[in-house]
Motif scaffolding. Structure first.
Motif, PDB file in Angstrom:
ATOM      1  N   VAL A 112       0.821  -1.200   0.000  1.00 61.66           N
ATOM      2  CA  VAL A 112       0.000   0.000   0.000  1.00 61.66           C
ATOM      3  C   VAL A 112       0.863   1.261   0.000  1.00 61.66           C
ATOM      4  CG1 VAL A 112      -1.706   1.302   1.341  1.00 61.66           C
ATOM      5  CG2 VAL A 112      -1.940  -1.151   1.104  1.00 61.66           C
ATOM      6  N   ALA A 113       1.977   1.239   0.719  1.00 62.17           N
ATOM      7  CA  ALA A 113       2.881   2.396   0.800  1.00 62.17           C
ATOM      8  C   ALA A 113       4.316   1.921   0.560  1.00 62.17           C
ATOM      9  CB  ALA A 113       2.740   3.078   2.155  1.00 62.17           C
ATOM     10  N   PRO A 114       4.638   1.540  -0.675  1.00 63.19           N
ATOM     11  CA  PRO A 114       5.957   0.951  -0.943  1.00 63.19           C
ATOM     12  C   PRO A 114       7.137   1.900  -0.696  1.00 63.19           C
ATOM     13  CG  PRO A 114       4.771   1.332  -2.998  1.00 63.19           C
ATOM     14  CD  PRO A 114       3.814   1.605  -1.875  1.00 63.19           C
ATOM     15  N   LYS A 115       6.944   3.190  -0.931  1.00 60.59           N
ATOM     16  CA  LYS A 115       8.044   4.128  -0.698  1.00 60.59           C
ATOM     17  C   LYS A 115       8.400   4.219   0.780  1.00 60.59           C
ATOM     18  CE  LYS A 115       7.314   7.035  -4.719  1.00 60.59           C
ATOM     19  NZ  LYS A 115       6.914   8.348  -5.206  1.00 60.59           N
ATOM     20  N   LYS A 116       7.388   4.075   1.625  1.00 61.00           N
ATOM     21  CA  LYS A 116       7.599   4.209   3.061  1.00 61.00           C
ATOM     22  C   LYS A 116       7.912   2.875   3.732  1.00 61.00           C
ATOM     23  CE  LYS A 116       5.521   6.786   6.832  1.00 61.00           C
ATOM     24  NZ  LYS A 116       4.381   7.603   7.228  1.00 61.00           N
ATOM     25  N   TYR A 117       7.217   1.791   3.328  1.00 64.13           N
ATOM     26  CA  TYR A 117       7.335   0.517   4.021  1.00 64.13           C
ATOM     27  C   TYR A 117       7.867  -0.625   3.158  1.00 64.13           C
ATOM     28  CZ  TYR A 117       4.654   2.911   7.580  1.00 64.13           C
ATOM     29  OH  TYR A 117       4.238   3.806   8.534  1.00 64.13           O
ATOM     30  N   GLY A 118       8.147  -0.352   1.889  1.00 57.47           N
ATOM     31  CA  GLY A 118       8.660  -1.402   1.011  1.00 57.47           C
ATOM     32  C   GLY A 118      10.146  -1.611   1.200  1.00 57.47           C
ATOM     33  N   ASP A 119      10.630  -2.700   0.664  1.00 55.49           N
ATOM     34  CA  ASP A 119      12.062  -2.979   0.717  1.00 55.49           C
ATOM     35  C   ASP A 119      12.797  -2.069  -0.256  1.00 55.49           C
ATOM     36  OD1 ASP A 119      11.714  -5.046   2.533  1.00 55.49           O
ATOM     37  OD2 ASP A 119      11.429  -6.538   0.950  1.00 55.49           O
ATOM     38  N   LYS A 120      13.920  -1.561   0.176  1.00 51.63           N
ATOM     39  CA  LYS A 120      14.739  -0.729  -0.699  1.00 51.63           C
ATOM     40  C   LYS A 120      15.537  -1.658  -1.604  1.00 51.63           C
ATOM     41  CE  LYS A 120      18.313   2.772  -0.820  1.00 51.63           C
ATOM     42  NZ  LYS A 120      19.253   3.573  -0.072  1.00 51.63           N
ATOM     43  N   VAL A 121      15.382  -1.463  -2.894  1.00 53.67           N
ATOM     44  CA  VAL A 121      16.100  -2.281  -3.860  1.00 53.67           C
ATOM     45  C   VAL A 121      17.210  -1.431  -4.449  1.00 53.67           C
ATOM     46  CG1 VAL A 121      15.934  -3.571  -6.007  1.00 53.67           C
ATOM     47  CG2 VAL A 121      14.040  -3.606  -4.398  1.00 53.67           C
ATOM     48  N   GLN A 122      18.417  -1.943  -4.336  1.00 50.93           N
ATOM     49  CA  GLN A 122      19.566  -1.211  -4.850  1.00 50.93           C
ATOM     50  C   GLN A 122      20.382  -2.160  -5.710  1.00 50.93           C
ATOM     51  OE1 GLN A 122      21.722   0.821  -1.798  1.00 50.93           O
ATOM     52  NE2 GLN A 122      23.486   1.215  -3.091  1.00 50.93           N
ATOM     53  N   GLN A 123      20.698  -1.711  -6.911  1.00 57.22           N
ATOM     54  CA  GLN A 123      21.492  -2.540  -7.795  1.00 57.22           C
ATOM     55  C   GLN A 123      22.912  -2.001  -7.846  1.00 57.22           C
ATOM     56  OE1 GLN A 123      19.331  -2.446 -11.523  1.00 57.22           O
ATOM     57  NE2 GLN A 123      18.408  -4.415 -11.051  1.00 57.22           N
ATOM     58  N   GLU A 124      23.838  -2.930  -7.920  1.00 53.96           N
ATOM     59  CA  GLU A 124      25.236  -2.558  -7.980  1.00 53.96           C
ATOM     60  C   GLU A 124      25.895  -3.403  -9.049  1.00 53.96           C
ATOM     61  OE1 GLU A 124      28.825  -3.231  -4.977  1.00 53.96           O
ATOM     62  OE2 GLU A 124      27.221  -1.956  -4.167  1.00 53.96           O
ATOM     63  N   VAL A 125      26.680  -2.749  -9.872  1.00 64.55           N
ATOM     64  CA  VAL A 125      27.397  -3.452 -10.924  1.00 64.55           C
ATOM     65  C   VAL A 125      28.845  -3.609 -10.469  1.00 64.55           C
ATOM     66  CG1 VAL A 125      28.130  -3.360 -13.335  1.00 64.55           C
ATOM     67  CG2 VAL A 125      25.895  -2.465 -12.674  1.00 64.55           C
ATOM     68  N   SER A 126      29.362  -4.817 -10.598  1.00 63.13           N
ATOM     69  CA  SER A 126      30.747  -5.052 -10.209  1.00 63.13           C
ATOM     70  C   SER A 126      31.400  -5.967 -11.233  1.00 63.13           C
ATOM     71  CB  SER A 126      30.828  -5.665  -8.808  1.00 63.13           C
ATOM     72  OG  SER A 126      30.173  -6.911  -8.785  1.00 63.13           O
ATOM     73  N   GLY A 127      32.707  -5.961 -11.186  1.00 63.03           N
ATOM     74  CA  GLY A 127      33.480  -6.804 -12.097  1.00 63.03           C
ATOM     75  C   GLY A 127      33.661  -8.199 -11.536  1.00 63.03           C
ATOM     76  N   PRO A 128      34.572  -8.960 -12.129  1.00 66.25           N
ATOM     77  CA  PRO A 128      34.822 -10.331 -11.663  1.00 66.25           C
ATOM     78  C   PRO A 128      35.212 -10.373 -10.181  1.00 66.25           C
ATOM     79  CG  PRO A 128      35.969  -9.891 -13.728  1.00 66.25           C
ATOM     80  CD  PRO A 128      35.403  -8.588 -13.261  1.00 66.25           C
ATOM     81  N   ASP A 129      34.692 -11.350  -9.476  1.00 61.83           N
ATOM     82  CA  ASP A 129      34.963 -11.553  -8.052  1.00 61.83           C
ATOM     83  C   ASP A 129      34.606 -10.328  -7.202  1.00 61.83           C
ATOM     84  OD1 ASP A 129      35.940 -14.156  -8.529  1.00 61.83           O
ATOM     85  OD2 ASP A 129      37.903 -13.337  -9.073  1.00 61.83           O
ATOM     86  N   GLY A 130      33.626  -9.555  -7.647  1.00 59.58           N
ATOM     87  CA  GLY A 130      33.165  -8.412  -6.869  1.00 59.58           C
ATOM     88  C   GLY A 130      34.046  -7.186  -6.981  1.00 59.58           C
ATOM     89  N   GLY A 131      35.053  -7.232  -7.810  1.00 60.62           N
ATOM     90  CA  GLY A 131      35.965  -6.103  -7.978  1.00 60.62           C
ATOM     91  C   GLY A 131      35.358  -5.012  -8.845  1.00 60.62           C
ATOM     92  N   PRO A 132      36.158  -3.970  -9.098  1.00 56.10           N
ATOM     93  CA  PRO A 132      35.651  -2.867  -9.916  1.00 56.10           C
ATOM     94  C   PRO A 132      35.475  -3.294 -11.380  1.00 56.10           C
ATOM     95  CG  PRO A 132      37.963  -2.546  -9.416  1.00 56.10           C
ATOM     96  CD  PRO A 132      37.508  -3.753  -8.642  1.00 56.10           C
ATOM     97  N   VAL A 133      34.601  -2.587 -12.043  1.00 57.58           N
ATOM     98  CA  VAL A 133      34.386  -2.824 -13.464  1.00 57.58           C
ATOM     99  C   VAL A 133      35.575  -2.223 -14.216  1.00 57.58           C
ATOM    100  CG1 VAL A 133      32.888  -2.310 -15.440  1.00 57.58           C
ATOM    101  CG2 VAL A 133      31.877  -2.785 -13.197  1.00 57.58           C
ATOM    102  N   GLN A 134      36.190  -3.028 -15.057  1.00 58.12           N
ATOM    103  CA  GLN A 134      37.334  -2.572 -15.844  1.00 58.12           C
ATOM    104  C   GLN A 134      36.844  -2.069 -17.197  1.00 58.12           C
ATOM    105  OE1 GLN A 134      40.538  -2.535 -14.681  1.00 58.12           O
ATOM    106  NE2 GLN A 134      39.731  -3.313 -12.741  1.00 58.12           N
ATOM    107  N   GLN A 135      37.332  -0.900 -17.584  1.00 55.02           N
ATOM    108  CA  GLN A 135      36.981  -0.357 -18.889  1.00 55.02           C
ATOM    109  C   GLN A 135      38.262  -0.124 -19.667  1.00 55.02           C
ATOM    110  OE1 GLN A 135      34.668   3.174 -18.224  1.00 55.02           O
ATOM    111  NE2 GLN A 135      32.836   2.019 -17.705  1.00 55.02           N
ATOM    112  N   ASN A 136      38.259  -0.543 -20.893  1.00 52.77           N
ATOM    113  CA  ASN A 136      39.403  -0.332 -21.773  1.00 52.77           C
ATOM    114  C   ASN A 136      38.959   0.485 -22.963  1.00 52.77           C
ATOM    115  OD1 ASN A 136      41.159  -1.942 -20.222  1.00 52.77           O
ATOM    116  ND2 ASN A 136      40.330  -3.792 -21.170  1.00 52.77           N
TER     117      ASN A 136
END
Length: 144
Positions: A112-136
């Motif tokens: 009924v009130a997702p902004k107030k009582y819903g679960d916060k969903v957060q997405q995170e992008v990471s590289g292999p084994d949780g490391g930083p994303v490598q850009q070339n």
């Protein structure tokens, strides 16, 4: 007496007060002489002022349910009992029912009130084994 089907602000206010006090629209509609659920939903489509009040009532309902969660969690009155031999026992049925009541209210408030009582969903992008994303970046110069 039949079920009234004419919209009025008094009926809309009654519905909203019922909902804001933690009760459902279904339970309001089931009371004797009240319009049915589908009639009320048609009124919501047809009357903007009712729709505005209804949205507010649903927000208030979520707050009411959240406060009920705390009351249920704090109420340990029937969590234990004394058996025939005088031993204090834990009443697992009461505890399980309290857990169910809390979970149902948490779930409903989050819908009924997702902004107030819903679960916060957060997405995170990471590289292999949780490391930083490598850009070339490769730059190639061409003679003209």
């Amino acid at each position: 007496m039949g079920r009234p089907s004419k919209y009025s602000e008094a009926i809309a206010d009654s519905i909203c007060e019922h909902i804001a006090s933690g009760k459902s629209l279904v339970s309001w509609c089931k009371e004797e002489g009240r319009p049915n659920y589908s009639t009320v939903t048609r009124w919501l489509d047809a009357h903007e002022s009712f729709r505005t009040k209804y949205v507010r009532a649903r927000e208030d309902q979520a707050d009411y349910l959240a406060e009920e969660i705390v009351q249920i969690a704090d109420d340990g009155l029937n969590d234990t009992y004394t058996d025939e031999e005088g031993n204090v026992r834990t009443n697992q049925d009461v505890i399980a029912r309290s857990r169910l009541r809390v979970d149902a209210r948490k779930w409903y408030a989050s819908k009924v009130a997702p902004k107030k009582y819903g679960d916060k969903v957060q997405q995170e992008v990471s590289g292999p084994d949780g490391g930083p994303v490598q850009q070339n970046v490769t730059v190639q110069f061409v003679d003209q």
